[in-house]
Design an enzyme around this catalytic site. Sequence first.
Site, PDB file in Angstrom:
ATOM      1  N   ASP A 267      -3.216   8.563  -1.174  1.00  4.41           N
ATOM      2  CA  ASP A 267      -3.618   7.477  -0.269  1.00  4.41           C
ATOM      3  C   ASP A 267      -5.079   7.100  -0.541  1.00  4.41           C
ATOM      4  OD1 ASP A 267      -3.556   5.729   1.951  1.00  4.41           O
ATOM      5  OD2 ASP A 267      -4.329   7.294   3.284  1.00  4.41           O
TER       6      ASP A 267
ATOM      7  N   GLU B 216       1.156   5.833  12.701  1.00  2.00           N
ATOM      8  CA  GLU B 216      -0.196   5.446  13.126  1.00  2.00           C
ATOM      9  C   GLU B 216      -0.290   3.957  13.464  1.00  2.00           C
ATOM     10  OE1 GLU B 216      -4.800   5.384  11.609  1.00  2.00           O
ATOM     11  OE2 GLU B 216      -3.240   5.986  10.212  1.00  2.00           O
ATOM     12  N   ASP B 217       0.378   3.113  12.667  1.00  2.59           N
ATOM     13  CA  ASP B 217       0.166   1.661  12.790  1.00  2.59           C
ATOM     14  C   ASP B 217       1.249   0.904  13.542  1.00  2.59           C
ATOM     15  OD1 ASP B 217      -2.102   2.096  11.368  1.00  2.59           O
ATOM     16  OD2 ASP B 217      -1.346   1.368   9.454  1.00  2.59           O
TER      17      ASP B 217
ATOM     18  N   HIS C  22       3.970   6.951   5.423  1.00  2.00           N
ATOM     19  CA  HIS C  22       2.781   7.669   5.906  1.00  2.00           C
ATOM     20  C   HIS C  22       1.979   6.933   6.979  1.00  2.00           C
ATOM     21  CE1 HIS C  22       0.437   5.356   2.871  1.00  2.00           C
ATOM     22  NE2 HIS C  22      -0.604   5.641   3.627  1.00  2.00           N
ATOM     23  N   ASP C  23       2.061   5.583   7.017  1.00  2.00           N
ATOM     24  CA  ASP C  23       1.284   4.839   8.023  1.00  2.00           C
ATOM     25  C   ASP C  23       2.125   4.340   9.194  1.00  2.00           C
ATOM     26  OD1 ASP C  23      -1.305   5.047   7.110  1.00  2.00           O
ATOM     27  OD2 ASP C  23      -1.140   3.334   5.754  1.00  2.00           O
TER      28      ASP C  23
ATOM     29  N   HIS D   8       0.829  -1.215   0.000  1.00  3.20           N
ATOM     30  CA  HIS D   8       0.000   0.000   0.000  1.00  3.20           C
ATOM     31  C   HIS D   8       0.862   1.263   0.000  1.00  3.20           C
ATOM     32  CE1 HIS D   8      -2.962   3.011   0.977  1.00  3.20           C
ATOM     33  NE2 HIS D   8      -2.434   3.206   2.179  1.00  3.20           N
TER      34      HIS D   8
END
Length: 758
Positions: A159, A96-97, A92-93, A67
């Site tokens: 995204d 957050e993840d 980018h994630d 992704h």
Amino acid sequence: MEEQNNIDKVREMAEEKLVNGAFQHLLDSYLETRHRKKVDLITKAFNFAKQAHKGVRRLSGEPYIMHPIAVAQIACSEMGLGSTSISAALLHDVVEDTDYTVEDIENIFGHKIAQIVDGLTKISGGIFGEQASAQAENFKKLLLTMSDDIRVILIKICDRLHNMRTLESQPANKQYKIAGETLYIYAPLANRLGLNKIKTELENLSFKFEHPEAYKAIEDQLADTQASRDTLFADFTAPIREALDKMGLEYEIKARVKSPYSIWNKMQNKHVTFEQIYDILAVRIIFKPKKREEEVNECFNIYVAISQIYKSHPDRLRDWVNHPKANGYQALHVTLMSRQGRWIEVQIRSDRMDEIAEQGFAAHWKYKEGEEITEDDGELNNWLRTIKEILDDPQPDAMDFLDAIKLNLFASEIFVFTPKGEIKTMPAGCTVLDFAFQIHTFLGSHCIGAKVNHKLVPLSHKLQSGDQVEVLTSNSQHVQPAWINFAFTAKAKGKIQAILRREAKELQKKGEEVLNEFLTKNSLEFSSSVVDKLCAFHEVQKPETLFRALGDKTIILGDKDVDELTGKKKKPAITGGWRKFVPFVGKDKKKGGDNAKKQSYFTVKEGFNRKKPIFITDENIGQFIFPTCCHPIPGDDALGFIDGMNHIEIHKRSCPVAAKLKAGFGNRILDAKWDMHRQLFFDATIEIKGTDRIGILNEVTQVISEELNVNIHKITVSCEEGIFDGTIELRIHDRDDVKNIIGKLKEINGIQEIIQVV
């Protein structure tokens, strides 16, 4: 056991090959661009993200790292962004993840990338949270992060585009939520940033998931009419090519076909069929100017040359070359009459204009050395200043706030002149009042009208491009609540509401004093139960409304209020339910049925599976709420929404109220399917227009009643100067009945137009 280990190893190697192949494709694409080459930085970001997301999979089953690579690929190939953006897209994630923090990113990749990743993390998980107020807060965060670095929103759009491209793996209720949010926020945002190609794809993908059958029908019709369009294009452009060759220009001519979403939109808004849409084909001339500074003149030279071949439409020349749109779009649009008797729009633009039209502000980076220079485009700064003005005084209601932002940011522009000849850019659809507030709050709040092109007009007069406006004021004038109905821009709405709120607070205070005096005079105590009783008695929803009504004397307290408060007189309770209607009108009388039994509304309890579709049947239809906004009937694309009482509302997927619900309360959206067996009747209304002749009404009623055996509930017809206009209210079983009726009525000689109202 060993066999299983071998299978796992083979799968791991295949996935490794897949991931490395995707990353290599990204690097190859990046190396073809004109950016300063920072391959090491991108490789470092990839390795870091790959390690951070190790072992995690997407719903589709592929490794999660695919992704971020896909998002970075879109940023590179489709937006033309450089190493900073590509690295931030890969990361980018991560915050957050995983357990990594923004500080970790800053230590490894520096401040700029960390700032972008932080901005993306703040607005993650869709723009919206669970509550409406949280949505507004997150949307504010989104816009504020844009003012730090526009690349935050560009990567967020990348995204969202990848999420839309891979939406197949999500359950239907999630698809509607994500598609609705995309249409409500992301597609208009992409449009405002000039990302035309991406905007079109986002709209089409949203349309495809929300209305799959309508999407396929339009795709099939476009395929069926491809050959005739190709012929029209070839015939129309042949003499244009000849003229451009004589001018010695380096150019290409492309056919631009209207997207399925915009075709469907036009069919819905204008109530026309696919065959009645004549602007499906447009022509685009893209030329390479001999000298960059001469490109504007060359646009007009081409226009002169082609308007000597074909007659041009005098009202449809759009000069976006000398007056670019706020998103940077430049082109000259002209509409020409083809030899087949069809108007065809021709867009003339240079290669640079074309790049900016497709990639928007992102295209500017292609002309920079490296990517560290912050975009300082004047128009962009104006846009961000507008956002900040709205954020200074946001509306208290979250959805209103979103609408205000949406109205202001996503409208197309018109050009208006001041009395001194200065050009002001305003949104299309704006009024004199908006223009007055745009110049100054004092001017807006004391505006009594204006002179537009030296003619006196009221506050509500809508402005057109090229109007010269002189605002007229009076010191005795003050803001009226009705103004909110014809204010169009977010700035004017915001200022009007702020002034009205201030005045309402003063009235409220006065009302509280009036109530206190009344209670003291009648030896009663001020308490919340007293206020609630008075609210119920005067049929107002909130105490604040009661206080304001007391303040401006629309409610005057008297003996009846004392009786109500002391319990001497009882008033019957007022029942609610104003927003609901029973969608069906009873069973088919031929089958000996009766009006459906009243059922209590279905209540969603804890543990209810929101991923599974709900089925609406003849037996359970009374358990659902059918709001008055869109009147869905069997055969409509529908969805369910769990309201505040945990009951389920049924809306059409294309309903404007549902659009807000999908964008704002996505976690409460359900997939709804019809399972009806033509036992119940539903109301439907159609409008017909045509040329009058003796017996036409008789033919209409015969087709409906005798041929199709449909019950006509009410018919209203008026005729003037040989043209008739009629409304027919029918009782039908489902959407197919309506289609059959419309199809049959179209065959009647003299009927020109048929519109289905609800």
